[in-house]
Design an enzyme around this catalytic site. Structure first.
Site, PDB file in Angstrom:
ATOM      1  N   VAL A   1     -18.801 -60.080 -12.887  1.00 51.99           N
ATOM      2  CA  VAL A   1     -18.774 -60.441 -14.045  1.00 51.99           C
ATOM      3  C   VAL A   1     -18.390 -59.238 -14.882  1.00 51.99           C
ATOM      4  O   VAL A   1     -18.983 -58.304 -15.179  1.00 51.99           O
ATOM      5  CB  VAL A   1     -20.017 -61.262 -14.795  1.00 51.99           C
ATOM      6  CG1 VAL A   1     -19.591 -61.694 -16.136  1.00 51.99           C
ATOM      7  CG2 VAL A   1     -19.968 -62.572 -13.872  1.00 51.99           C
ATOM      8  N   GLY A   2     -17.089 -59.329 -15.687  1.00 55.71           N
ATOM      9  CA  GLY A   2     -16.750 -58.110 -16.437  1.00 55.71           C
ATOM     10  C   GLY A   2     -17.482 -57.552 -17.307  1.00 55.71           C
ATOM     11  O   GLY A   2     -17.800 -56.292 -17.462  1.00 55.71           O
TER      12      GLY A   2
ATOM     13  N   THR B   1     -11.914 -60.307  -8.067  1.00 56.01           N
ATOM     14  CA  THR B   1     -11.240 -59.231  -8.325  1.00 56.01           C
ATOM     15  C   THR B   1     -10.681 -58.657  -6.991  1.00 56.01           C
ATOM     16  O   THR B   1     -11.261 -58.834  -5.581  1.00 56.01           O
ATOM     17  CB  THR B   1     -12.099 -57.962  -8.939  1.00 56.01           C
ATOM     18  OG1 THR B   1     -12.861 -58.688 -10.136  1.00 56.01           O
ATOM     19  CG2 THR B   1     -11.557 -56.802  -9.389  1.00 56.01           C
TER      20      THR B   1
ATOM     21  N   VAL C   1     -10.951 -59.010 -22.814  1.00 60.05           N
ATOM     22  CA  VAL C   1     -10.548 -58.091 -21.862  1.00 60.05           C
ATOM     23  C   VAL C   1     -11.367 -57.844 -20.668  1.00 60.05           C
ATOM     24  O   VAL C   1     -12.718 -57.863 -20.757  1.00 60.05           O
ATOM     25  CB  VAL C   1     -10.425 -56.813 -22.989  1.00 60.05           C
ATOM     26  CG1 VAL C   1     -10.427 -55.720 -22.048  1.00 60.05           C
ATOM     27  CG2 VAL C   1      -9.448 -56.801 -23.765  1.00 60.05           C
ATOM     28  N   SER C   2     -10.661 -57.301 -19.380  1.00 58.43           N
ATOM     29  CA  SER C   2     -11.598 -57.254 -18.196  1.00 58.43           C
ATOM     30  C   SER C   2     -11.954 -56.079 -18.112  1.00 58.43           C
ATOM     31  O   SER C   2     -11.451 -54.990 -18.723  1.00 58.43           O
ATOM     32  CB  SER C   2     -10.618 -57.739 -17.034  1.00 58.43           C
ATOM     33  OG  SER C   2     -11.108 -57.475 -15.962  1.00 58.43           O
ATOM     34  N   ASP C   3     -13.081 -55.825 -17.323  1.00 59.93           N
ATOM     35  CA  ASP C   3     -13.422 -54.461 -16.825  1.00 59.93           C
ATOM     36  C   ASP C   3     -12.709 -53.689 -16.019  1.00 59.93           C
ATOM     37  O   ASP C   3     -12.628 -52.637 -15.746  1.00 59.93           O
ATOM     38  CB  ASP C   3     -14.866 -54.682 -16.293  1.00 59.93           C
ATOM     39  CG  ASP C   3     -14.684 -55.135 -14.769  1.00 59.93           C
ATOM     40  OD1 ASP C   3     -14.755 -56.693 -14.801  1.00 59.93           O
ATOM     41  OD2 ASP C   3     -14.748 -54.602 -13.757  1.00 59.93           O
TER      42      ASP C   3
END
Ligand code: GLY
Length: 316
Positions: free
Chosen positions: A229-230, A178, A207-209
């Site tokens: 890790v999301g 990220t 869906v990512s954080d």
């Protein structure tokens, strides 16, 4: 009006240095970006402009998993997510799973002023078209090779990665990419921005954080950008939790340490960068490495060689 000394912290994820050109090369790249963005803050740029510029520079750096150089999902496509939170207005904006754009952070920037501020999938792609952003393919040779190898091995590595993450093995770090920037400007405004290509090999529509308050959050008191890790970051609601703890009276180092200890107790695989209205800078991690760098106004520093076992570091 009296002006404040600006502060800045950035990250290029929490994945290993091995495929990123090694320690010195990553250090040089992060320090260069920190220096350029800090100059903007010194010239009086609002934190929001500095954060957007910092995210753009990190998205354009192919060694990091965001924008150009994003990892590839299970179907061989790149889908990116990014968000921006202005601590002054407390407006959160973002895009989820957007493709064929160079800088997802620019879509989040546009959405700051809109009434609909978080767009996903085809809506985000439509927005890029509406903004007349030229189509762009962020896929690099390295990422397509990585995916081809996975395909040859029938995606066995995806399961191997999940096992390595569970065992806290440093080789699992490919899934922690990220980028993020948090800035405090001369007027005391705090902004956080985060952008990612995701975990790599994930299911379509995962869906990512990074485009949620769990992964990116700011108020007038503090700002946080997460990596890792999301799913683990979302479980902790990490960015919002750290910021709210500061708002409720904990110091930034206390809020960071408490939140990291909780994440470690839950076997979370994650990291965060942050700063607060007093100018304190802090970072934390439960994973082996954090590719962070900061500018205190006096000096540039980084977290690249920071102890594997340490949960938290800060500069008051
Ligand atoms: N933290 C990035 C992701 O898991 O999507």
């Amino acid at each position: 009006m009296t002006t404040r000394q600006p502060k800045l912290i950035i990250h290029g994820g929490a994945s290993s240095l091995e495929h990123k050109g090694g320690l010195e090369s990553v250090r040089q790249s992060l320090h260069q970006i920190v220096a350029e963005v800090y100059d903007l803050l010194l010239q009086g740029s609002p934190a929001i402009d500095a954060v957007i510029r910092g995210c753009q520079l990190l998205e354009d750096e192919p060694r990091f998993n965001a924008g150009t150089g994003s990892v590839v999902q299970s179907d061989g496509q790149v889908r990116m997510s990014a968000s921006l939170m202005d601590g002054e207005s407390q407006n959160f904006s973002g895009v989820i799973n957007v493709s064929r754009v160079k800088n997802p952070i620019h879509l989040a920037q546009f959405l700051q002023q809109e009434t609909d501020r978080i767009l996903s999938g085809s809506g985000a792609v439509d927005l890029a078209r509406e903004m007349q952003i030229p189509p762009y393919d962020p896929l690099t040779d390295f990422r397509i090779q990585e995916w081809m190898e996975e395909r040859r091995e029938n995606f066995q590595n995806k399961n191997r990665m999940a096992r390595l993450i569970a065992q806290d093995d440093p080789d699992s770090s490919a899934r922690r990419g990220t980028i993020g920037v948090v800035a405090l400007d001369q007027q005391g405004r705090i902004v956080a921005g985060t952008s990612t290509g995701g975990k790599g090999l994930e299911r379509i529509s995962r869906v990512s954080d990074s485009a949620m308050p769990a992964g990116n959050y700011a108020t007038k008191q503090a700002g946080v950008s997460c990596t890792g890790v999301g799913e683990d970051i979302i479980n902790e609601c990490l960015a919002a939790k750290i910021v709210i703890r500061v708002t409720d009276g904990l110091s930034l180092p206390q809020a960071m340490e408490k939140s990291m200890q909780e994440a470690k107790n839950h076997n979370g695989d994650l990291a965060a960068i942050s700063l607060d209205h007093s100018g304190a800078i802090a970072w934390g991690k439960t994973c082996p490495i954090l590719l962070g760098a900061y500018h205190t106004g006096e000096k540039i520093g980084d977290t690249l060689e920071w102890g594997e076992e340490e949960l938290m570091g800060y500069i008051a």
